[in-house]
Design a protein around this motif. Structure first.
Motif, PDB file in Angstrom:
ATOM      1  N   SER A 189      -9.616   9.707   4.200  1.00  0.00           N
ATOM      2  CA  SER A 189      -8.731  10.982   3.846  1.00  0.00           C
ATOM      3  C   SER A 189      -7.622  10.779   3.307  1.00  0.00           C
ATOM      4  N   GLU A 190      -7.074  11.884   2.839  1.00  0.00           N
ATOM      5  CA  GLU A 190      -5.683  11.868   2.130  1.00  0.00           C
ATOM      6  C   GLU A 190      -4.640  11.140   3.077  1.00  0.00           C
ATOM      7  N   ALA A 191      -4.520  11.638   4.352  1.00  0.00           N
ATOM      8  CA  ALA A 191      -3.589  11.414   5.378  1.00  0.00           C
ATOM      9  C   ALA A 191      -4.036   9.796   5.652  1.00  0.00           C
ATOM     10  N   SER A 192      -4.983   9.677   5.806  1.00  0.00           N
ATOM     11  CA  SER A 192      -5.557   7.913   6.024  1.00  0.00           C
ATOM     12  C   SER A 192      -4.932   7.012   4.842  1.00  0.00           C
ATOM     13  N   ALA A 193      -5.364   7.439   3.875  1.00  0.00           N
ATOM     14  CA  ALA A 193      -5.016   6.564   2.576  1.00  0.00           C
ATOM     15  C   ALA A 193      -3.512   6.581   2.394  1.00  0.00           C
ATOM     16  N   ALA A 194      -2.693   7.593   2.512  1.00  0.00           N
ATOM     17  CA  ALA A 194      -1.271   7.398   2.326  1.00  0.00           C
ATOM     18  C   ALA A 194      -0.892   6.421   3.565  1.00  0.00           C
ATOM     19  N   ARG A 195      -1.079   6.667   4.986  1.00  0.00           N
ATOM     20  CA  ARG A 195      -0.917   5.560   5.844  1.00  0.00           C
ATOM     21  C   ARG A 195      -1.019   4.210   5.666  1.00  0.00           C
ATOM     22  N   LEU A 196      -2.250   3.942   5.465  1.00  0.00           N
ATOM     23  CA  LEU A 196      -2.743   2.644   5.241  1.00  0.00           C
ATOM     24  C   LEU A 196      -2.080   1.736   4.106  1.00  0.00           C
ATOM     25  N   ALA A 197      -1.723   2.558   2.921  1.00  0.00           N
ATOM     26  CA  ALA A 197      -0.910   2.179   1.840  1.00  0.00           C
ATOM     27  C   ALA A 197       0.404   1.598   2.341  1.00  0.00           C
ATOM     28  N   GLU A 198       0.824   2.054   3.356  1.00  0.00           N
ATOM     29  CA  GLU A 198       2.138   1.557   3.857  1.00  0.00           C
ATOM     30  C   GLU A 198       2.015   0.625   4.995  1.00  0.00           C
ATOM     31  N   LEU A 199       0.922   0.966   5.885  1.00  0.00           N
ATOM     32  CA  LEU A 199       0.505   0.168   7.161  1.00  0.00           C
ATOM     33  C   LEU A 199      -0.024  -1.370   6.879  1.00  0.00           C
ATOM     34  N   GLU A 200      -0.691  -1.557   5.796  1.00  0.00           N
ATOM     35  CA  GLU A 200      -1.824  -2.468   5.556  1.00  0.00           C
ATOM     36  C   GLU A 200      -0.541  -3.748   5.323  1.00  0.00           C
ATOM     37  N   PRO A 201       0.268  -3.547   4.140  1.00  0.00           N
ATOM     38  CA  PRO A 201       1.397  -4.531   3.933  1.00  0.00           C
ATOM     39  C   PRO A 201       2.162  -5.062   5.219  1.00  0.00           C
ATOM     40  N   ARG A 202       2.266  -4.055   6.077  1.00  0.00           N
ATOM     41  CA  ARG A 202       3.010  -4.372   7.200  1.00  0.00           C
ATOM     42  C   ARG A 202       2.175  -5.172   8.146  1.00  0.00           C
ATOM     43  N   PHE A 203       1.096  -4.691   8.155  1.00  0.00           N
ATOM     44  CA  PHE A 203      -0.076  -5.563   9.184  1.00  0.00           C
ATOM     45  C   PHE A 203      -0.053  -6.898   8.764  1.00  0.00           C
ATOM     46  N   VAL A 204      -0.345  -7.225   7.505  1.00  0.00           N
ATOM     47  CA  VAL A 204      -0.325  -8.549   7.004  1.00  0.00           C
ATOM     48  C   VAL A 204       1.050  -9.378   7.269  1.00  0.00           C
ATOM     49  N   ALA A 205       1.994  -8.897   6.705  1.00  0.00           N
ATOM     50  CA  ALA A 205       3.156  -9.255   7.055  1.00  0.00           C
ATOM     51  C   ALA A 205       3.665  -9.806   8.454  1.00  0.00           C
ATOM     52  N   ARG A 206       3.447  -8.751   9.503  1.00  0.00           N
ATOM     53  CA  ARG A 206       3.663  -9.078  10.931  1.00  0.00           C
ATOM     54  C   ARG A 206       2.699 -10.266  11.377  1.00  0.00           C
ATOM     55  N   LEU A 207       1.223 -10.379  10.906  1.00  0.00           N
ATOM     56  CA  LEU A 207       0.480 -11.352  11.415  1.00  0.00           C
ATOM     57  C   LEU A 207       1.125 -12.606  10.809  1.00  0.00           C
ATOM     58  N   ALA A 208       1.354 -12.578   9.602  1.00  0.00           N
ATOM     59  CA  ALA A 208       2.097 -13.778   8.988  1.00  0.00           C
ATOM     60  C   ALA A 208       3.219 -14.399   9.817  1.00  0.00           C
ATOM     61  N   ALA A 209       4.125 -13.532  10.185  1.00  0.00           N
ATOM     62  CA  ALA A 209       5.201 -13.974  10.935  1.00  0.00           C
ATOM     63  C   ALA A 209       4.924 -14.227  12.260  1.00  0.00           C
ATOM     64  N   LEU A 210       3.849 -13.744  12.750  1.00  0.00           N
ATOM     65  CA  LEU A 210       3.473 -14.040  14.191  1.00  0.00           C
ATOM     66  C   LEU A 210       2.762 -15.586  14.199  1.00  0.00           C
ATOM     67  N   ASP A 270     -10.604  -8.132   6.551  1.00  0.00           N
ATOM     68  CA  ASP A 270     -11.055  -8.803   5.522  1.00  0.00           C
ATOM     69  C   ASP A 270     -12.129  -7.618   4.743  1.00  0.00           C
ATOM     70  N   ARG A 271     -12.456  -6.842   5.306  1.00  0.00           N
ATOM     71  CA  ARG A 271     -13.623  -5.878   4.899  1.00  0.00           C
ATOM     72  C   ARG A 271     -12.696  -4.735   4.316  1.00  0.00           C
ATOM     73  N   HIS A 272     -11.519  -4.314   4.743  1.00  0.00           N
ATOM     74  CA  HIS A 272     -10.997  -3.139   4.611  1.00  0.00           C
ATOM     75  C   HIS A 272      -9.565  -3.167   3.689  1.00  0.00           C
ATOM     76  N   LEU A 273      -8.870  -4.249   3.788  1.00  0.00           N
ATOM     77  CA  LEU A 273      -7.546  -4.556   3.091  1.00  0.00           C
ATOM     78  C   LEU A 273      -7.645  -4.200   1.687  1.00  0.00           C
ATOM     79  N   GLN A 274      -6.796  -3.857   1.088  1.00  0.00           N
ATOM     80  CA  GLN A 274      -6.442  -3.752  -0.227  1.00  0.00           C
ATOM     81  C   GLN A 274      -6.754  -5.143  -0.874  1.00  0.00           C
ATOM     82  N   GLU A 275      -7.129  -5.297  -1.945  1.00  0.00           N
ATOM     83  CA  GLU A 275      -7.773  -6.577  -2.377  1.00  0.00           C
ATOM     84  C   GLU A 275      -6.730  -7.556  -2.417  1.00  0.00           C
ATOM     85  N   ALA A 276      -5.455  -7.277  -2.827  1.00  0.00           N
ATOM     86  CA  ALA A 276      -4.379  -8.076  -3.094  1.00  0.00           C
ATOM     87  C   ALA A 276      -3.995  -8.591  -1.974  1.00  0.00           C
TER      88      ALA A 276
END
Length: 294
Positions: A189-210, A270-276
């Protein structure tokens, strides 16, 4: 096949506030488990009778119990063959807690004052649906407690602890998603796409830091994984939105993640993250495995 639900009343509602306004022993035990000492000591002795607004929220909860009992089998299905509790106690207090929470494998709490403060009057049209979603979320956590009793998962590193929380709260938050987050024809959805655009990089960054960090540092990195504003929960909401857009039958998607356990979060991401971001997450997983081998 859905687990069988015990005959008789599956849900029992009790007040956590005595007639003169003191918290009951049951409610005190529940907030004792959740609050630091100083906070508990300031809240526990308060005499706080139910307000008119609190009473309206209590009436709303009690009015939904019959419908909630009809939803238990559907929520429990993903955890088969683990059976739902024969009876669950729902305790309604008015101090010291969040809007909705679980206490132990058979107890759910709702803080009526917190519900009023966060969502306004119980009679607002959206609040009946909101409470249904909260119940499904909290009952999911009861099923997870039962599941983990049979399928324990070691949370012996900050990253493994985070994966367990993402698994548990992602499945829970999936059950409490409002309509604006729902996928449309398999697309965000539009709301989901907007939030995931912000949350996905944070998700990866936080797991990397952990990966390979200390427990003390891990606590800070996980502070907003599943707490705080709903749309900023980088672990819980992200996983819930990914589950929402999984292809095929929704029940099968939930079942896959339940069976995979917290380590299934890697493949879900891995199935859902933006490709980069996918190669970065794979490096995080490798780093974690190397640390675990030390």
């Amino acid at each position: 096949m859905a687990p069988a639900v015990a005959q008789g009343r599956a849900l029992r509602v009790v007040s956590g506030v005595a007639p003169e306004g003191e918290a009951t022993d049951q409610w005190l035990a529940m907030i004792r488990k959740r609050l630091p000492d100083a906070r508990y000591d300031s809240v526990a002795p308060i005499r706080k009778p139910l307000t008119t607004e609190d009473q309206a929220w209590e009436a709303l909860v009690r009015s939904r119990v019959g419908a909630w009992e009809g939803e238990i089998a559907a929520v429990a299905e993903a955890y088969h063959p683990v059976a739902p509790p024969a009876s669950v106690l729902i305790v309604l207090g008015n101090r010291g807690a969040e809007d909705a929470f679980t206490h132990d494998p058979t107890t759910i709490g709702f803080d009526l004052a917190a519900l009023q403060a966060s969502y306004g009057d119980a009679g607002l049209p959206e609040n009946a649906d909101r409470m249904d979603r909260f119940f499904r979320h909290e009952y999911t956590h009861l099923m997870q407690k039962a599941w983990w009793a049979v399928h324990p998962y070691a949370t012996d590193t900050p990253l493994r602890y985070a994966l367990a929380d993402i698994w548990a709260e992602g499945l829970g938050n999936y059950r409490s998603l409002a309509g604006r987050w729902k996928a449309l024809g398999g697309r965000r959805s539009e709301a989901s796409a907007a939030r995931l655009a912000e949350l996905e990089p944070r998700f990866v960054a936080r797991l990397a830091a952990l990966a390979c960090t200390t427990p003390r540092r891990g606590d800070a990195l996980m502070a907003d994984l599943s707490w705080g504003r709903f749309d900023r929960k980088w672990g819980a909401l992200t996983a819930a939105l990914w589950l929402e857009e999984e292809p095929g039958d929704p029940g099968e998607a939930l079942r896959r993640l339940v069976l995979a356990g917290p380590d299934g979060v890697w493949d879900l991401a891995d199935r859902h993250l933006q490709e980069a971001l996918r190669p970065v997450l794979r490096e995080v997983r490798l780093a974690d495995s190397l640390c675990a081998g030390r």
